[in-house]
Design an enzyme around this catalytic site. Structure first.
Site, PDB file in Angstrom:
ATOM      1  N   ASN A 113       0.805  -1.220   0.000  1.00 39.00           N
ATOM      2  CA  ASN A 113       0.000   0.000   0.000  1.00 39.00           C
ATOM      3  C   ASN A 113       0.838   1.269   0.000  1.00 39.00           C
ATOM      4  O   ASN A 113       0.433   2.278  -0.570  1.00 39.00           O
ATOM      5  CB  ASN A 113      -0.928  -0.025   1.226  1.00 39.00           C
ATOM      6  N   SER A 169      -1.441   0.245  -7.749  1.00 38.93           N
ATOM      7  CA  SER A 169      -1.062   1.012  -8.923  1.00 38.93           C
ATOM      8  C   SER A 169      -1.807   2.349  -8.898  1.00 38.93           C
ATOM      9  O   SER A 169      -2.091   2.894  -7.826  1.00 38.93           O
ATOM     10  CB  SER A 169      -1.364   0.208 -10.196  1.00 38.93           C
ATOM     11  N   TYR A 198       6.775   8.537 -12.076  1.00 39.58           N
ATOM     12  CA  TYR A 198       5.673   8.028 -11.254  1.00 39.58           C
ATOM     13  C   TYR A 198       4.825   7.055 -12.067  1.00 39.58           C
ATOM     14  O   TYR A 198       4.496   5.950 -11.607  1.00 39.58           O
ATOM     15  CB  TYR A 198       4.806   9.175 -10.731  1.00 39.58           C
ATOM     16  N   LYS A 202       4.062   3.019 -11.408  1.00 44.99           N
ATOM     17  CA  LYS A 202       2.722   2.454 -11.233  1.00 44.99           C
ATOM     18  C   LYS A 202       2.402   1.401 -12.290  1.00 44.99           C
ATOM     19  O   LYS A 202       1.723   0.415 -12.000  1.00 44.99           O
ATOM     20  CB  LYS A 202       1.691   3.579 -11.244  1.00 44.99           C
TER      21      LYS A 202
END
Length: 323
Positions: A113, A169, A198, A202
């Protein structure tokens, strides 16, 4: 674009605490469980009597969260404990896994998480890797490697499909990733673009989930791998972009709402050994990924691009010295 629109403005949660059976005997590890979405999922599962471990860098923040959760839920028979880990420092991953295994002989759910979004340009991990790739991908990858044997052991006697690894994600992967999902040269030599890095991290989470499902099929390992877009929530993930929650306020939701996406991914009976590697969207729905990302994740012998395998191999190479 219809599927993306429904992620911007999701329907109500389909799987809530009201649907959740008691979690007596279940052991759950949540990175970043002391705040935001992680705090909400920690609370929900503790309330249902689970043994919850909050893994993070700040013991004080975790202890404060644990105290608050326990005070608000005095009837729970579950437990809460802290594990120290710094996902941007690979030296701390093994010690975290060892500390966990010294306390527990099973692991039912591993929630990846914790994460970081758009830190200042030039930010790197303790090992000199671009910070978002390190925190969002390398740390979770290595932690999973250390805990895989315990997950498999647990799955051997647990209900089929109940032992899961959840990879967080973002919708940015579908909105901004290049065709195929990743350009591996941008992983090996990250561009001077924190937004692109970023997005790459993801997409990396999606690919790690897909590749875990490939390399450790649920039919034999018992481990189900799931990636998800939790939904845009106003949390400290945006600490490096403080204006964003205000600029995008019509699209922002509470951390508790977004935690229902995690709850669905971790515990919904809609996810089974037959759909390991699936993708979940707000606030708890199975969804199809962008087709070219699916093709990027597929192995070349299956007609895909094999990029998930390449990314897994890169993660393996960058973490080898810390195994």
């Amino acid at each position: 674009m219809g599927g993306q629109w429904s992620q911007f403005f999701p329907p109500k949660p389909t799987y809530t605490e009201a649907d959740l059976a008691t979690q007596d005997g279940k052991v759950i590890l949540i990175t970043g469980g002391a705040s935001g979405i992680g705090l909400e999922i920690s609370t929900m599962l503790y309330r249902k009597n689970a043994r919850v471990y909050i893994a993070g860098r700040s013991e004080k923040n975790a202890r404060d969260a644990i105290q608050a959760i326990q005070a608000a839920n005095p009837s729970s028979t579950g437990t809460l404990d802290f594990l120290h880990v710094e996902l941007d420092d690979l030296r701390t991953i093994k010690s975290c896994a060892d500390a966990f295994k010294a306390k527990e002989s099973r692991l039912d759910l591993l929630f990846h998480n914790a994460g970081v979004s758009q830190p200042p340009l030039g930010s790197v991990s303790k090992q000199g890797v671009e910070l978002q790739l390190a925190t969002n991908c390398l740390g979770p990858f290595l932690l999973t490697q250390f805990l895989l044997p315990l997950l498999q052991q647990t799955a051997s006697s647990a209900a089929p499909g109940s032992v899961r690894v959840i990879w967080t994600s973002s919708q940015m992967a579908e909105l901004s990733a290049p065709k195929g999902g990743l350009i591996m040269d941008e992983i090996r030599s990250p561009p001077n673009d924190k937004g692109k890095n970023y997005t790459n991290s993801k997409t990396g989470n999606i690919f790690l989930s897909a590749e875990l499902a490939h390399r450790h099929p649920a039919s034999t390992s018992g481990i189900v791998s799931v990636s998800l877009n939790p939904g845009a929530a106003a949390t400290n993930l945006f600490r490096h972009t403080p204006l964003l929650p205000y600029l995008a306020w019509p699209l922002m939701y509470t951390a508790k709402l977004a935690a229902h996406t995690q709850l669905f991914a971790g515990l919904s009976p809609d996810i089974t050994v037959n759909n390991s590697g699936c993708y979940v969207v707000p606030f708890g729905r199975l969804a199809d990924l962008r087709q070219d990302i699916v093709e990027g994740a597929k192995r070349k012998e299956e007609g895909g691009l094999g990029l998930a395998g390449e990314f897994w191999d890169w993660c393996e190479e960058r973490t080898r010295d810390y195994m």
